[in-house]
Enzyme design. Structure first.
Site, PDB file in Angstrom:
ATOM      1  N   SER A 144      39.108  37.972  45.732  1.00 22.43           N
ATOM      2  CA  SER A 144      39.265  39.365  45.313  1.00 22.43           C
ATOM      3  C   SER A 144      40.518  39.992  45.895  1.00 22.43           C
ATOM      4  CB  SER A 144      38.098  40.210  45.831  1.00 22.43           C
ATOM      5  OG  SER A 144      36.901  39.780  45.311  1.00 22.43           O
ATOM      6  N   HIS A 165      40.800  35.334  38.665  1.00 21.86           N
ATOM      7  CA  HIS A 165      39.945  36.397  39.208  1.00 21.86           C
ATOM      8  C   HIS A 165      39.035  36.942  38.116  1.00 21.86           C
ATOM      9  CE1 HIS A 165      39.415  40.552  41.175  1.00 21.86           C
ATOM     10  NE2 HIS A 165      38.550  39.698  41.685  1.00 21.86           N
ATOM     11  N   GLU A 177      41.868  37.928  35.506  1.00 22.93           N
ATOM     12  CA  GLU A 177      43.248  38.050  35.990  1.00 22.93           C
ATOM     13  C   GLU A 177      43.725  36.644  36.363  1.00 22.93           C
ATOM     14  OE1 GLU A 177      43.493  42.507  37.906  1.00 22.93           O
ATOM     15  OE2 GLU A 177      42.579  40.973  39.162  1.00 22.93           O
ATOM     16  N   ASN A 215      41.656  45.310  41.462  1.00 21.55           N
ATOM     17  CA  ASN A 215      41.145  45.711  42.786  1.00 21.55           C
ATOM     18  C   ASN A 215      42.116  46.599  43.555  1.00 21.55           C
ATOM     19  OD1 ASN A 215      38.710  44.548  42.444  1.00 21.55           O
ATOM     20  ND2 ASN A 215      39.128  42.720  43.652  1.00 21.55           N
TER      21      ASN A 215
HETATM   22  N1  CAA Z   1      23.778  38.829  32.196  1.00 15.92           N
HETATM   23  C1  CAA Z   1      23.544  38.890  30.869  1.00 15.92           C
HETATM   24  N2  CAA Z   1      23.457  40.039  30.182  1.00 15.92           N
HETATM   25  C2  CAA Z   1      23.613  41.170  30.874  1.00 15.92           C
HETATM   26  C3  CAA Z   1      23.847  41.190  32.278  1.00 15.92           C
HETATM   27  C4  CAA Z   1      23.932  39.948  32.935  1.00 15.92           C
HETATM   28  N3  CAA Z   1      24.162  39.846  34.263  1.00 15.92           N
HETATM   29  N4  CAA Z   1      23.955  42.477  32.688  1.00 15.92           N
HETATM   30  C5  CAA Z   1      23.805  43.232  31.582  1.00 15.92           C
HETATM   31  N5  CAA Z   1      23.593  42.453  30.495  1.00 15.92           N
HETATM   32  C6  CAA Z   1      23.450  42.884  29.086  1.00 15.92           C
HETATM   33  C7  CAA Z   1      22.015  42.728  28.628  1.00 15.92           C
HETATM   34  O1  CAA Z   1      21.992  42.472  27.251  1.00 15.92           O
HETATM   35  C8  CAA Z   1      21.447  44.105  28.926  1.00 15.92           C
HETATM   36  O2  CAA Z   1      20.304  44.369  28.169  1.00 15.92           O
HETATM   37  P1  CAA Z   1      18.864  43.979  28.801  1.00 15.92           P
HETATM   38  O3  CAA Z   1      18.699  44.795  30.052  1.00 15.92           O
HETATM   39  O4  CAA Z   1      17.901  44.366  27.722  1.00 15.92           O
HETATM   40  O5  CAA Z   1      18.845  42.528  29.084  1.00 15.92           O
HETATM   41  C9  CAA Z   1      22.603  44.997  28.542  1.00 15.92           C
HETATM   42  O6  CAA Z   1      23.775  44.290  28.968  1.00 15.92           O
HETATM   43  C10 CAA Z   1      22.572  46.361  29.215  1.00 15.92           C
HETATM   44  O7  CAA Z   1      22.487  46.200  30.609  1.00 15.92           O
HETATM   45  P2  CAA Z   1      21.922  47.302  31.609  1.00 15.92           P
HETATM   46  O8  CAA Z   1      20.829  48.068  30.924  1.00 15.92           O
HETATM   47  O9  CAA Z   1      21.604  46.628  32.911  1.00 15.92           O
HETATM   48  O10 CAA Z   1      23.045  48.327  31.955  1.00 15.92           O
HETATM   49  P3  CAA Z   1      24.469  48.702  31.423  1.00 15.92           P
HETATM   50  O11 CAA Z   1      24.453  48.997  29.971  1.00 15.92           O
HETATM   51  O12 CAA Z   1      24.956  49.740  32.350  1.00 15.92           O
HETATM   52  O13 CAA Z   1      25.409  47.428  31.622  1.00 15.92           O
HETATM   53  C11 CAA Z   1      26.961  46.598  33.240  1.00 15.92           C
HETATM   54  C12 CAA Z   1      25.496  46.793  32.847  1.00 15.92           C
HETATM   55  C13 CAA Z   1      27.643  45.686  32.205  1.00 15.92           C
HETATM   56  C14 CAA Z   1      26.945  45.917  34.584  1.00 15.92           C
HETATM   57  C15 CAA Z   1      27.712  47.981  33.274  1.00 15.92           C
HETATM   58  O14 CAA Z   1      26.970  48.898  34.040  1.00 15.92           O
HETATM   59  C16 CAA Z   1      29.112  47.882  33.833  1.00 15.92           C
HETATM   60  O15 CAA Z   1      30.049  47.504  33.145  1.00 15.92           O
HETATM   61  N6  CAA Z   1      29.267  48.240  35.141  1.00 15.92           N
HETATM   62  C17 CAA Z   1      30.550  48.191  35.823  1.00 15.92           C
HETATM   63  C18 CAA Z   1      30.818  46.792  36.309  1.00 15.92           C
HETATM   64  C19 CAA Z   1      32.165  46.647  36.952  1.00 15.92           C
HETATM   65  O16 CAA Z   1      32.938  47.577  37.082  1.00 15.92           O
HETATM   66  N7  CAA Z   1      32.461  45.421  37.380  1.00 15.92           N
HETATM   67  C20 CAA Z   1      33.656  45.105  38.106  1.00 15.92           C
HETATM   68  C21 CAA Z   1      33.377  45.109  39.567  1.00 15.92           C
HETATM   69  S1  CAA Z   1      34.801  44.734  40.535  1.00 15.92           S
HETATM   70  C22 CAA Z   1      34.883  43.093  40.513  1.00 15.92           C
HETATM   71  O17 CAA Z   1      34.069  42.389  39.982  1.00 15.92           O
HETATM   72  C23 CAA Z   1      36.089  42.495  41.164  1.00 15.92           C
HETATM   73  C24 CAA Z   1      35.998  42.199  42.619  1.00 15.92           C
HETATM   74  O18 CAA Z   1      36.790  41.347  43.044  1.00 15.92           O
HETATM   75  C25 CAA Z   1      35.077  42.885  43.549  1.00 15.92           C
HETATM   76  P1  NAD Z   2      28.344  35.260  47.501  1.00 13.45           P
HETATM   77  O1  NAD Z   2      28.137  35.564  48.940  1.00 13.45           O
HETATM   78  O2  NAD Z   2      27.360  35.751  46.493  1.00 13.45           O
HETATM   79  O3  NAD Z   2      28.430  33.653  47.303  1.00 13.45           O
HETATM   80  C1  NAD Z   2      29.224  32.803  48.083  1.00 13.45           C
HETATM   81  C2  NAD Z   2      28.566  31.433  48.080  1.00 13.45           C
HETATM   82  O4  NAD Z   2      29.477  30.482  48.654  1.00 13.45           O
HETATM   83  C3  NAD Z   2      27.282  31.360  48.916  1.00 13.45           C
HETATM   84  O5  NAD Z   2      26.235  30.870  48.089  1.00 13.45           O
HETATM   85  C4  NAD Z   2      27.607  30.360  50.034  1.00 13.45           C
HETATM   86  O6  NAD Z   2      26.498  29.539  50.383  1.00 13.45           O
HETATM   87  C5  NAD Z   2      28.711  29.551  49.391  1.00 13.45           C
HETATM   88  N1  NAD Z   2      29.611  28.864  50.330  1.00 13.45           N
HETATM   89  C6  NAD Z   2      30.164  29.379  51.451  1.00 13.45           C
HETATM   90  N2  NAD Z   2      30.975  28.451  52.015  1.00 13.45           N
HETATM   91  C7  NAD Z   2      30.929  27.362  51.223  1.00 13.45           C
HETATM   92  C8  NAD Z   2      31.572  26.072  51.244  1.00 13.45           C
HETATM   93  N3  NAD Z   2      32.418  25.741  52.212  1.00 13.45           N
HETATM   94  N4  NAD Z   2      31.286  25.189  50.240  1.00 13.45           N
HETATM   95  C9  NAD Z   2      30.436  25.515  49.244  1.00 13.45           C
HETATM   96  N5  NAD Z   2      29.816  26.715  49.163  1.00 13.45           N
HETATM   97  C10 NAD Z   2      30.063  27.620  50.133  1.00 13.45           C
HETATM   98  O7  NAD Z   2      29.812  35.754  47.144  1.00 13.45           O
HETATM   99  P2  NAD Z   2      30.403  36.272  45.734  1.00 13.45           P
HETATM  100  O8  NAD Z   2      30.143  37.727  45.606  1.00 13.45           O
HETATM  101  O9  NAD Z   2      29.988  35.329  44.672  1.00 13.45           O
HETATM  102  O10 NAD Z   2      31.970  36.128  46.019  1.00 13.45           O
HETATM  103  C11 NAD Z   2      32.605  34.867  46.011  1.00 13.45           C
HETATM  104  C12 NAD Z   2      34.109  35.052  45.895  1.00 13.45           C
HETATM  105  O11 NAD Z   2      34.405  35.763  44.682  1.00 13.45           O
HETATM  106  C13 NAD Z   2      34.743  35.861  47.035  1.00 13.45           C
HETATM  107  O12 NAD Z   2      36.037  35.363  47.274  1.00 13.45           O
HETATM  108  C14 NAD Z   2      34.797  37.268  46.465  1.00 13.45           C
HETATM  109  O13 NAD Z   2      35.784  38.062  47.054  1.00 13.45           O
HETATM  110  C15 NAD Z   2      35.130  36.955  45.011  1.00 13.45           C
HETATM  111  N6  NAD Z   2      34.756  37.984  44.027  1.00 13.45           N
HETATM  112  C16 NAD Z   2      33.589  38.697  44.216  1.00 13.45           C
HETATM  113  C17 NAD Z   2      33.239  39.650  43.257  1.00 13.45           C
HETATM  114  C18 NAD Z   2      31.974  40.451  43.383  1.00 13.45           C
HETATM  115  O14 NAD Z   2      31.790  41.428  42.643  1.00 13.45           O
HETATM  116  N7  NAD Z   2      31.074  40.108  44.270  1.00 13.45           N
HETATM  117  C19 NAD Z   2      34.048  39.851  42.116  1.00 13.45           C
HETATM  118  C20 NAD Z   2      35.209  39.065  41.959  1.00 13.45           C
HETATM  119  C21 NAD Z   2      35.559  38.141  42.935  1.00 13.45           C
END
Ligand code: CAA
Ligand code: NAD
Length: 309
Positions: A144, A165, A177, A215
């Protein structure tokens, strides 16, 4: 003397190798992201080996994929239960799980890492994988926030290394990405772009800068929401409602933090504030630190900013 990489236009290294068509993928880390990536790759006809250190995690991960596939199937097949079941089983047949990384990577076109957000742990893993995987295998990290260059330099295949990503939840989020470093070859970058498209995702090209595109914008916004709340300028609930109804976000910042995992947010902020301590956008939050120290990591542990059943 300028290196070959510096001489090649568009910032990519040249290589005589042709684009690799990625059919077999090894995903390392079966948590939130690894399971989602595996599911989407298997759904689009790729064969996937999913690896984790824990058998228990692998078991839960397959259960999670099955649950998610049922949600996908419900939309795709409506009341056709047999067709839905057949679809789910067909997808799961494309997935094998293992704790033995050596055998999993032996025939992979791509090894995609999704383990804990820690530079040393990722570098140690890739240094080991470099000795195990065939020469042609491309490596990618789903980090991330960490520099791909710093992860890739633990291997001898920096030209065959990039960032992929994905976003959570992977089955629903349409973006990938694709990150190239100054050492990533054009062929590798194109293979990663084509692979992302073969998953049905839209790919954007990113430079190897902190947080890439999404991010770099999203995490400071989420941290700013936490600071607003810490100052007492709004309740969590009101801030979440405000951003959903006033800015059109599907989730408010606290809901999203809990969804992503507060440990992941903290890893990102810790890393960025260490690199750039004077940037107020990367400042630490006492509240976030305390929640993580207490094991309140969000939805995955049943409590974060909010409590979950
Ligand atoms: N798998 C399969 N289908 C899914 C699902 C999943 N995990 N989640 C949602 N769905 C589908 C299903 O069809 C679901 O209907 P059912 O509940 O009847 O199964 C439908 O979408 C609607 O879902 P929800 O009622 O749970 O809610 P929603 O309409 O709000 O959608 C969401 C859920 C797609 C997660 C939406 O809330 C959303 O887009 N949230 C923002 C997510 C976001 O910003 N993600 C990026 C995070 S940052 C990141 O990932 C990067 C990082 O490095 C940290
Ligand atoms: P998580 O904690 O859900 O899962 C990580 C998994 O890796 C665990 O099951 C752990 O047992 C396993 N693990 C740790 N060390 C290991 C090794 N040496 N060999 C094999 N398995 C090992 O974490 P996550 O949320 O899935 O995040 C994973 C990566 O993806 C991170 O780099 C995170 O920054 C990135 N990421 C996370 C998100 C998010 O929304 N959580 C979104 C995009 C990217």
């Amino acid at each position: 003397m300028a290196s070959l990489c510096q001489l090649v236009s568009r910032g990519f290294c040249s290589s005589a190798a042709r684009n690799t068509v990625i059919k077999h993928v090894t995903v390392i880390g079966a948590g939130l992201m690894g399971a989602g990536i595996t599911q989407v790759a298997a759904c689009t006809g790729h064969t996937v080996s999913l690896v984790d250190v824990s058998e228990d995690v692998l078991k839960k991960s397959v259960q999670g994929m099955e649950g998610s596939l049922r949600r996908v199937a419900k939309k795709k097949f409506a009341d056709k239960h047999e067709a839905a079941e057949e679809f789910i089983q067909k997808v799961l047949q494309n997935v094998s799980v293992s704790t033995d990384v050596a055998s999993a990577v032996a025939a992979s076109h791509l090894v995609l890492e999704a383990i804990v957000e820690n530079l040393k742990v990722k570098r140690d893993l890739f240094a080991r994988l470099d000795k195990l995987a065939p020469e042609h295998t491309i490596f990618a990290s789903n980090t991330s926030s960490l520099p791909i260059t710093d992860i890739a330099s633990s291997t001898s295949r920096q030209d065959r290394f990039g960032g992929l990503h994905f976003f959570n939840p992977v089955p629903m989020m349409k973006l990938v990405e694709v990150v190239g470093t100054s050492a990533t070859s054009r062929e590798t970058f194109d293979s990663l772009l084509n692979f992302s498209r073969s998953l049905g995702k839209t790919a954007v090209s990113c430079k190897d800068t902190p947080g890439f595109i999404v991010n770099r914008l999203l995490v400071p916004y989420m941290m700013e929401a936490v600071r607003l709340y810490e100052r007492g300028d709004g309740s969590k609930e009101d801030i979440d409602i405000a951003m959903k109804l006033g800015a059109g976000y599907p989730m408010g910042p606290f809901e999203l933090g809990d969804y992503v995992g507060l440990d992941t947010i903290k890893f990102i902020i810790d890393g960025w504030s260490a690199y750039n301590p004077d940037n107020p956008l990367f400042a630490q939050s006492e509240l976030l630190n305390k929640l993580v120290a207490d094991g309140k990591l969000g939805r995955k542990t049943g409590e974060g900013f909010y409590k979950y059943k």
